[in-house]
Structures are given as C-alpha cells and as structure tokens.
Write a protein that holds these residues in place. Structure first.
Motif, PDB file in Angstrom:
ATOM      1  N   VAL A   1     -94.410  55.056 -31.367  1.00 46.84           N
ATOM      2  CA  VAL A   1     -94.512  54.003 -30.517  1.00 46.84           C
ATOM      3  C   VAL A   1     -94.909  52.570 -30.917  1.00 46.84           C
ATOM      4  O   VAL A   1     -94.317  51.572 -30.601  1.00 46.84           O
TER       5      VAL A   1
ATOM      6  N   THR B   1     -94.044  53.654 -24.007  1.00 46.62           N
ATOM      7  CA  THR B   1     -95.154  54.735 -24.189  1.00 46.62           C
ATOM      8  C   THR B   1     -94.367  55.978 -25.024  1.00 46.62           C
ATOM      9  O   THR B   1     -93.329  56.167 -24.861  1.00 46.62           O
ATOM     10  N   GLY B   2     -95.372  56.427 -25.841  1.00 46.46           N
ATOM     11  CA  GLY B   2     -94.792  57.643 -26.546  1.00 46.46           C
ATOM     12  C   GLY B   2     -95.893  57.938 -27.719  1.00 46.46           C
ATOM     13  O   GLY B   2     -97.067  57.531 -27.633  1.00 46.46           O
ATOM     14  N   PRO B   3     -95.418  58.924 -28.658  1.00 45.50           N
ATOM     15  CA  PRO B   3     -96.295  59.212 -29.710  1.00 45.50           C
ATOM     16  C   PRO B   3     -96.977  58.085 -30.418  1.00 45.50           C
ATOM     17  O   PRO B   3     -96.311  57.164 -30.712  1.00 45.50           O
ATOM     18  N   GLU B   4     -98.302  58.163 -30.780  1.00 47.08           N
ATOM     19  CA  GLU B   4     -99.109  57.094 -31.162  1.00 47.08           C
ATOM     20  C   GLU B   4     -98.382  56.226 -32.354  1.00 47.08           C
ATOM     21  O   GLU B   4     -98.072  55.206 -32.050  1.00 47.08           O
TER      22      GLU B   4
ATOM     23  N   GLY C   1    -102.709  56.240 -24.425  1.00 46.73           N
ATOM     24  CA  GLY C   1    -101.951  57.065 -23.415  1.00 46.73           C
ATOM     25  C   GLY C   1    -102.525  57.913 -22.415  1.00 46.73           C
ATOM     26  O   GLY C   1    -103.773  58.066 -22.535  1.00 46.73           O
TER      27      GLY C   1
ATOM     28  N   VAL D   1     -89.445  57.563 -26.813  1.00 44.94           N
ATOM     29  CA  VAL D   1     -90.314  56.395 -26.345  1.00 44.94           C
ATOM     30  C   VAL D   1     -89.719  55.774 -25.127  1.00 44.94           C
ATOM     31  O   VAL D   1     -88.276  55.793 -25.161  1.00 44.94           O
TER      32      VAL D   1
ATOM     33  N   GLU E   1    -100.855  60.059 -27.628  1.00 43.89           N
ATOM     34  CA  GLU E   1    -100.109  59.118 -27.104  1.00 43.89           C
ATOM     35  C   GLU E   1    -100.694  57.719 -26.920  1.00 43.89           C
ATOM     36  O   GLU E   1    -101.767  57.572 -26.636  1.00 43.89           O
ATOM     37  N   SER E   2     -99.785  56.647 -27.158  1.00 44.69           N
ATOM     38  CA  SER E   2    -100.165  55.196 -27.057  1.00 44.69           C
ATOM     39  C   SER E   2     -99.292  54.518 -26.295  1.00 44.69           C
ATOM     40  O   SER E   2     -98.104  54.833 -26.054  1.00 44.69           O
ATOM     41  N   VAL E   3     -99.690  53.333 -25.890  1.00 40.91           N
ATOM     42  CA  VAL E   3     -98.996  52.396 -24.931  1.00 40.91           C
ATOM     43  C   VAL E   3     -99.000  50.884 -25.396  1.00 40.91           C
ATOM     44  O   VAL E   3    -100.304  50.579 -25.769  1.00 40.91           O
TER      45      VAL E   3
ATOM     46  N   THR F   1    -101.931  61.015 -22.284  1.00 40.71           N
ATOM     47  CA  THR F   1    -102.361  62.448 -23.166  1.00 40.71           C
ATOM     48  C   THR F   1    -102.794  62.113 -24.216  1.00 40.71           C
ATOM     49  O   THR F   1    -102.605  61.009 -24.901  1.00 40.71           O
TER      50      THR F   1
END
Length: 220
Positions: free
Chosen positions: A211, A205-208, A185, A137, A190-192, A187
């Motif tokens: 994160v 920011t990172g994998p859904e 995110g 993350v 990905e989520s923010v 890609t």
C-alpha cells in the motif's frame, strides 16, 4: 760518505722492488674496496626495488576502488486488464489510473463520503492483480468544493486512524499541496495511507509495503 755494509738498509728506505710491490698491494686493496662497494650498492638497490614494487609494495599505486553498482529491480507491471469506466465517468473518476504497479482497477462504486462527509463526489475503488486471493488495495477517493473542507476531512480521518508511523508533505511540481500519513491497519501486516491533494482526499488500505508503494506510484 760512510761505507754501507752489503745488505744493510737505512731505516725508512725501500728498494725499488719493494716500492713496486707496495703500489700493487694498494691498488689491489682499492679495487677490492670498489668491488665490495659496488656489490653493496647493487644489493641495496635490489632490496629497494623488491620493497617498493613487490613486498610490501610501497611504490605501487593504490588501485582505485571499483564503483558501487546498484541494481534496481524494475517495478512490477500488471498482467490483468482493468475494468472500463462508465461512459458518463466524471473528470475525477477519469483521472484515476487504470493501473498502479501490478494492480489494475477492477471495481468502482459510489462512496459513502458523499453522505458522511458532504463530498461533491466520492468513489470506492478496488485495485488488485486479478488473481484469486492475490494482491489488493482498497482505495476511497473523494473531492470537495474547496481545500479547507478537504483539509477538515483529512484531519478527521487521521484522528480516527491513530498515531502516524510516517507523515509528510504532498508536493506537486515542487509546491506543497497537502499532507500524507501512514497509520496501522485494522489487522496485523496491514497499513493505511491517507493523503490530501488540494480539494481531493484519498485513503488506501492494504498490505504494509504494497500500500505504501501504491501511494508512491499513484499519480493523484
């Protein structure tokens, strides 16, 4: 009195022998009736017992349902060692945890928000599990001189991030101190997560799922 012929019986008159025979016959009938009644009562009672306790079991108490057991998996813990902060680390840097879930703080560099958004201080922090191509993350953290300035930066970040998938209040000790929002995110997968805590703003920011769990665990 007129003479009666031998063997002649006056209508309605019975000899002593006949009376005894009649009484015995009635007694036998009464006994038979009592026996039949007793048998019927026994059969009825037996049927009632079978119906009540065996099939379909109306008299049996309904067993209390077993309580549902919820098994909660223990949160993952880190296996790597975090990178130490510099000796002159600020209070804001020092408040950032060494680890969150299985992720540890591996890299801390000065962030662009100092120049781009007039932050008092800002840091780019990498949290990862320490393995090659493992879970990671990327966190951007900044602090401003007052809450209004931080709120403006938060609003600008959300406008650039797009429509929120989830949003709500950030509370500390039951008091609302800011807001948070989850946005897609850059890609797939990905989520923010962007949130404000008074004068500080964070964006992870990172994998859904990772994160979002990271945000829930992060203490700031």
């Amino acid at each position: 009195m007129a003479d009666r012929k031998p063997g002649y019986l006056t209508p309605g008159f019975r000899t002593p022998g006949e009376k005894v025979h009649q009484k015995s016959s009635r007694a036998a009938q009464v006994r038979r009736r009592r026996i039949v009644l007793a048998v019927v009562l026994v059969v009825v009672a037996g049927i009632a017992v079978v119906t009540a306790f065996f099939w379909p079991g109306f008299a049996q108490e309904e067993p209390e349902p077993l309580p549902e057991v919820t098994v909660t998996a223990a949160p993952p813990t880190p296996t790597a060692e975090p990178s130490p902060l510099p000796e002159d680390a600020t209070d804001f840097q020092s408040a950032m945890p060494d680890s969150a879930l299985q992720l540890v703080r591996l890299d801390v560099t000065e962030g662009a928000w100092i120049d781009e958004a007039d932050a008092v201080e800002a840091w780019d922090v990498v949290y990862a599990d320490g393995s090659a191509d493992g879970a990671r993350v990327d966190l951007v953290a900044g602090q401003w001189s007052d809450g209004d300035a931080a709120a403006e930066v938060y609003a600008t970040l959300l406008q650039a991030a797009g429509d929120p998938e989830a949003e709500g209040d950030v509370t500390v000790g039951g008091e609302t101190v800011g807001d948070y929002a989850v946005t897609p995110g850059a890609t797939a997968g990905e989520s923010v997560v962007t949130w404000r805590n008074d004068t500080a703003v964070f964006q992870a920011t990172g994998p859904e799922q990772l994160v979002q769990d990271f945000y829930e665990t992060f203490p700031m």
